[in-house]
Design an enzyme around this catalytic site. Structure first.
Site, PDB file in Angstrom:
ATOM      1  N   THR A   1     -16.923   0.094 -13.793  1.00 54.12           N
ATOM      2  CA  THR A   1     -17.154  -1.399 -12.946  1.00 54.12           C
ATOM      3  C   THR A   1     -17.294  -2.314 -13.575  1.00 54.12           C
ATOM      4  O   THR A   1     -18.347  -2.468 -14.637  1.00 54.12           O
ATOM      5  CB  THR A   1     -17.786  -0.967 -11.737  1.00 54.12           C
ATOM      6  OG1 THR A   1     -18.059  -1.922 -11.040  1.00 54.12           O
ATOM      7  CG2 THR A   1     -19.255  -0.433 -12.152  1.00 54.12           C
ATOM      8  N   SER A   2     -17.007  -3.628 -13.170  1.00 54.58           N
ATOM      9  CA  SER A   2     -17.185  -5.010 -13.911  1.00 54.58           C
ATOM     10  C   SER A   2     -18.551  -5.301 -13.285  1.00 54.58           C
ATOM     11  O   SER A   2     -19.402  -5.973 -14.025  1.00 54.58           O
ATOM     12  CB  SER A   2     -16.205  -5.892 -13.563  1.00 54.58           C
ATOM     13  OG  SER A   2     -16.245  -6.148 -12.107  1.00 54.58           O
TER      14      SER A   2
ATOM     15  N   TYR B   1       0.815  -1.312   0.060  1.00 56.85           N
ATOM     16  CA  TYR B   1       0.199   0.105   0.070  1.00 56.85           C
ATOM     17  C   TYR B   1       0.839   1.274  -0.220  1.00 56.85           C
ATOM     18  O   TYR B   1       0.367   2.339  -0.410  1.00 56.85           O
ATOM     19  CB  TYR B   1      -0.892  -0.126   1.092  1.00 56.85           C
ATOM     20  CG  TYR B   1      -2.056  -0.979   0.801  1.00 56.85           C
ATOM     21  CD1 TYR B   1      -3.301  -0.814  -0.006  1.00 56.85           C
ATOM     22  CD2 TYR B   1      -2.031  -2.422   1.517  1.00 56.85           C
ATOM     23  CE1 TYR B   1      -4.253  -1.391  -0.140  1.00 56.85           C
ATOM     24  CE2 TYR B   1      -2.967  -3.103   1.254  1.00 56.85           C
ATOM     25  CZ  TYR B   1      -4.030  -3.105   0.334  1.00 56.85           C
ATOM     26  OH  TYR B   1      -4.915  -3.928   0.092  1.00 56.85           O
TER      27      TYR B   1
ATOM     28  N   HIS C   1     -14.874   1.122  -0.223  1.00 52.78           N
ATOM     29  CA  HIS C   1     -13.721   0.312   0.130  1.00 52.78           C
ATOM     30  C   HIS C   1     -12.480   1.177   0.845  1.00 52.78           C
ATOM     31  O   HIS C   1     -11.440   0.659   0.743  1.00 52.78           O
ATOM     32  CB  HIS C   1     -13.113  -0.393  -1.144  1.00 52.78           C
ATOM     33  CG  HIS C   1     -14.336  -1.354  -2.024  1.00 52.78           C
ATOM     34  ND1 HIS C   1     -14.284  -1.478  -2.966  1.00 52.78           N
ATOM     35  CD2 HIS C   1     -15.252  -1.850  -1.232  1.00 52.78           C
ATOM     36  CE1 HIS C   1     -15.269  -2.347  -3.458  1.00 52.78           C
ATOM     37  NE2 HIS C   1     -15.952  -2.469  -2.164  1.00 52.78           N
TER      38      HIS C   1
END
Length: 226
Positions: free
Chosen positions: A170-171, A53, A104
């Site tokens: 977005t999927s 990260y 998220h």
């Protein structure tokens, strides 16, 4: 003033240089996602996860919002806009959007490993041994696999108030975020922008599919539909 809710995914930021979450073989930057995006992975190897990260955070600080981000921010002049994003970057905010819900988490924030509500601004690396004021290890403020999505209820409630729903990049495969489309009122216009759309015009009433990348797709949307 009409209420527009915008749901954005990785494709929204890809044209700014932010890598999408994972490639076709399930790896994220060469790592199994469960090694770098789960509480279990963090327990096994906190240094690996923090370094992962740290690299993402450094990269984020080098990129800029794209024209799609800016066009969404400009819509606030005409509409009441809430953006619900699966992305952990701050590009919507930097483009000027004022009401952004991060499902998220946020890469430029850290939090205590023992208290998810103890959150701090974070633009530097997080290392093993970096403690918050309550003397517990800091971790990225990211929702990992297996963790609750604390902003989901708020996002669902706002989605029910939408007069227009826009979905970008977005999927529609990542749950529970993908379920938000089911919270809109029946019959409201839905616009889906993605170069490889995972839903089609027969899936929902009043669905318009724009099979383009985010920057071009948002321009088409603004010029022709809004």
């Amino acid at each position: 003033m009409k209420k527009i809710v915008v749901l954005t995914g990785a494709g929204m930021s890809a044209e700014s240089g932010i890598n999408t979450f994972r490639d076709a073989n399930g790896l994220w930057e060469g790592h199994d996602v469960m090694e770098v995006a789960s509480p279990e992975g963090f327990k096994r190897n906190p240094k690996l996860v923090l370094d992962f990260y740290n690299q993402r955070r450094r990269q984020l600080l080098t990129v800029k919002p794209n024209s799609g981000h800016k066009a969404l921010a400009d819509l606030e002049k005409k509409y009441d806009i809430t953006i619900i994003t699966q992305n952990v970057d701050d590009l919507h905010e930097r483009a000027g959007s004022t009401d952004v819900i991060h499902l998220h988490g946020e890469l430029l924030k850290s939090r205590s490993i023992t208290n998810e509500n103890e959150i701090y601004e974070c633009k530097n690396d997080i290392n093993v041994g970096d403690l918050c004021p309550n003397n517990t290890q800091l971790r990225p403020h990211i929702v990992w696999f297996g963790e609750a999505v604390p902003m989901l209820d708020k996002a669902a409630q706002i989605t029910t108030s939408a007069d227009i729903l826009i979905i970008i990049g977005t999927s529609m495969q990542v749950y529970p975020a993908a379920s938000l489309i089911n919270y809109v009122k029946s019959g409201i216009p839905i616009y889906f922008i993605d170069p490889k759309p995972a839903i089609n015009a027969n899936d929902f009433n009043n669905l318009t599919v724009i099979a383009e990348k985010a920057t071009k797709g948002v321009k088409i949307l603004v010029d022709n539909y809004l």
